[in-house]
Write an enzyme that holds these catalytic residues in place. Structure first.
Site, short mmCIF file in Angstrom:
data_model
loop_
_atom_site.label_atom_id
_atom_site.label_comp_id
_atom_site.label_asym_id
_atom_site.label_seq_id
_atom_site.Cartn_x
_atom_site.Cartn_y
_atom_site.Cartn_z
N GLY A 96 -19.80 7.42 16.26
CA GLY A 96 -19.95 8.88 16.22
C GLY A 96 -19.64 9.45 17.59
N CYS A 132 -20.06 0.76 17.67
CA CYS A 132 -19.73 1.79 18.66
C CYS A 132 -20.99 2.60 19.00
CB CYS A 132 -18.58 2.64 18.15
SG CYS A 132 -17.88 3.69 19.40
N TYR A 133 -21.05 3.89 18.62
CA TYR A 133 -22.28 4.66 18.84
C TYR A 133 -23.47 3.95 18.21
CZ TYR A 133 -25.69 8.46 18.51
OH TYR A 133 -26.82 9.21 18.60
N HIS A 190 -14.29 -1.32 17.16
CA HIS A 190 -14.30 -0.93 15.74
C HIS A 190 -13.73 -2.06 14.87
CE1 HIS A 190 -15.56 3.26 16.12
NE2 HIS A 190 -14.99 3.19 17.31
N GLU A 197 -13.64 -2.15 11.79
CA GLU A 197 -13.12 -1.60 10.53
C GLU A 197 -11.67 -1.13 10.63
OE1 GLU A 197 -15.19 -0.29 12.61
OE2 GLU A 197 -15.10 1.89 12.71
N ASP A 203 -4.59 12.22 -5.64
CA ASP A 203 -5.95 12.36 -6.20
C ASP A 203 -5.99 13.32 -7.39
OD1 ASP A 203 -6.51 10.84 -4.01
OD2 ASP A 203 -7.35 12.50 -2.83
N LYS A 207 -9.35 6.40 -1.57
CA LYS A 207 -7.93 6.63 -1.87
C LYS A 207 -7.22 5.39 -2.42
CE LYS A 207 -4.70 9.69 -0.90
NZ LYS A 207 -5.03 11.08 -1.15
#
Ligand code: XMP
Length: 585
Positions: free
Chosen positions: A55, A82-83, A169, A171, A227, A373
């Site tokens: 964040g 991270c944060y 990160h 991810e 979408d 998505k």
């Protein structure tokens, strides 16, 4: 679709990467959900694992997101990212300090101590960093697990209390062993079982739609994007074409041939009630004279609202026999209401009074609301949507307007160490905030390697753009007053069509995730605009890398684009995200 109870909860500390973490975990076959950071520990009781996201805040800032400290004693394994790592260290008695400049981009991680979190990963590995503050002292009981050149505590852990933290990160795709690290956490450490896949769910979704809709009809505002088209197709199959209507708004800010493409796509799907609302003149007159990027975005949002309102009224869609179908996907549900802390990364325009009323009355069907998505794309493939459509590059709602930069006054370029500062204001992300700054235009292709570093070092700029070709020397360039005129939009539309066609015909299109073409008001008196090419790879738009243009394609594009009226130069953006964004506004 009723999803299983999530085994992994991601506590949202306001980071744009929060959803990416959940998605990556779902890709491992484990259902994960995003919850507010301050969710009380008892609500998380049955989860084997909790992840605290990154964040933009500093743990010392007065209103920074926090977590219920009881989660650290709950027996669940906790991973702070991270944060999230900083917050964990801070709450448990460690120390966090402000980094000098911040670190955005790749770094080499050295694993210092064997740990389950790093099992099956190399001792030295490429990771992705995006932070300002750092942990400088671990809490008691914790060990330092890994470091990078500029971040001595890049991972920490207390296996006894089952608490881990990483400053990088895992991810994002740029973290080489990121998937393995998440897999280690989810399976080895938390002991999760595989419980999630969207495969084979079409029949279940259709049955749920029939149940929810009852004997009413459904109407959609469609964009031609994946979408809304997948949600529409599900409803069409579930209810039949006579019970599903679709409206497409032509804003006049679309690419060449877009409306025709969407019309024929919907025809091929079997749509019987597909209506195009021509609103180009309305959008353009509302945008006349506006140069500020965020004001442009705001006005576009307002115009969408006005058009949708008009359609709702004239079609009597607020009557009881209608409900609204929407292609809302999971991140939209969290960004627009679920989490108060998410920084505004995108402008959403779901504020139409009539739509609010439908939402309040529960007269809305959102069959994709639990999905990401890539999960929607999988569904689309099962529904038989053309591959070429599902693989289409994303295109932003505000359209070419945010790729057609404007300026209020004439300003000359300024010489800088590696080229020229061009004072057109384009957006960048540092951490999770957006800033508008000039670009550095260079003639040195070598700078491709150091673009991120240059931007991190020089706070005057947000981007580095390489000059591919120009009929005039850069030192004679100025920024000229420019607006979002029909004529400039037409030049951009033509430039975009040229780029799309050449890039598709040589196969380059398949190697990029998105390829924005931007018009900037920089040039010389007789040719006051330039074109910027922005080919990037990305997994989801959260981070992006530049894809180098093959020399023959760059040559051909430059030649064709310089022949357009009023174009002084062609540039290629060398900026990864972060620190640049994909779009220029
Ligand atoms: P940025 O520029 O933030 O873009 O790196 C990330 C992705 O989001 C798309 N984008 C938008 N999409 N409405 C949209 O529907 C918007 O206002 C918007 N702004 C950015 C962008 O094209 C990229 O794929």
């Amino acid at each position: 679709m009723t999803p299983p109870q999530a085994q992994i909860a991601i506590l949202d500390a306001g980071g744009q990467y929060c959803h990416l973490i959940a998605r990556k975990i779902r890709e491992l076959g484990v259902y994960a959900e995003v919850l507010p950071s301050d969710t009380p520990a008892p609500h998380l009781a049955s989860r084997p694992g909790i992840i605290i996201s990154g964040g933009p805040a500093s743990v010392y800032a007065p209103d920074s997101p926090s977590v219920d400290p009881a989660i650290f004693r709950s027996g669940a394994a906790v991973l702070g990212i991270c944060y999230g790592q900083q917050l964990m260290a801070h709450l448990l008695g460690g120390r966090v300090a402000a980094g000098e400049r911040g670190e955005y981009g790749p770094a080499t991680l050295q694993v210092l101590r064997p740990d389950r979190l790093f099992r099956h990963t190399p001792p030295r590995q490429r990771v992705w960093m995006s932070h300002r503050d750092l942990v400088v002292e671990v809490p008691s009981g914790f060990s330092i697990l890994a470091s990078t050149g500029s971040c001595p505590i890049a991972a920490l852990g207390d296996p006894v209390r089952r608490l881990w933290g990483v400053q990088f990160h895992p991810e994002v795709a740029h973290t080489e062993a990121g998937r393995q690290i998440l897999e280690n956490f989810v399976f080895d450490i938390c002991g999760c079982r595989r419980d999630w896949s969207v495969r084979g769910r079409v029949a279940q979704l259709e049955a749920e739609i029939r149940d929810a809709v009852g004997d009413r009809n459904v109407f959609f505002f469609v964009s031609g994007g994946v979408d809304s088209t997948v949600a529409y197709t599900l409803c069409l199959r579930a209810l039949g074409p006579e019970r599903v209507s679709a409206f497409y708004v032509d804003t006049g800010l679309m690419r060449a041939q877009e409306t025709e493409y969407v019309r024929s796509l919907f025809q091929s799907l079997g749509a019987e009630a597909f209506m195009v609302e021509e609103a180009g003149p309305q959008f353009l007159s509302a945008l006349a004279g506006v140069t500020d990027p965020e004001t442009k975005r705001h006005i576009i949002g307002e115009q969408f609202i006005a058009v949708q309102d008009r359609i709702l009224k004239t079609g009597h869609f607020l009557d009881a026999q209608w409900i609204l179908g929407q292609g809302t996907i999971y991140p939209d549900t969290i960004e627009s209401g679920g989490s108060a802390k998410a920084d505004v990364i995108k402008t959403h325009h779901n504020r139409v009074a009539g739509i609010q009323r439908l939402l309040a009355e529960g007269r809305v069907i959102e069959p994709l609301r639990f999905l990401y998505k890539d999960e929607v794309r999988q569904l689309g493939a099962e529904l038989g949507l053309p591959n070429e459509f599902l693989r289409r590059h994303p295109f932003p709602g505000p359209g070419l307007a945010i790729r057609c930069l404007c300026a209020r006054r004439r300003t000359a370029v300024e010489r800088a160490p590696n080229g020229f500062l061009i004072p057109v204001y384009s957006v960048g992300v540092q951490g999770d905030s957006r800033t508008y700054r000039p670009i550095l235009a260079t003639e040195n292709p070598e700078l491709a390697q150091e673009a991120a570093e240059l931007i991190n070092r020089d706070t005057r700029i947000n981007r580095v753009a390489l000059l591919l070709g120009s009929a005039y020397p850069l030192n004679s360039f100025s920024v000229f007053p420019a607006q979002l005129s029909a004529q400039r939009l037409e030049v951009l539309r033509t430039a975009d069509a040229i780029v799309r066609s050449l890039s598709a015909s040589c196969g380059f299109d398949d190697r990029v995730w998105q390829f924005p073409v931007i018009l900037i008001p920089a040039g010389v008196q007789d040719a006051p605009d330039s074109v910027v090419l922005r080919p990037v790879t990305s997994v989801d738009g959260m981070t992006a890398d530049v894809v180098p243009l093959p020399a023959p394609l760059a040559g051909e594009l430059t030649h064709r684009l310089l022949a357009l009226p009023g174009i002084a130069a062609v540039f290629c953006d060398l900026t990864p995200k972060p620190p640049g964004t994909i779009e220029w506004e």
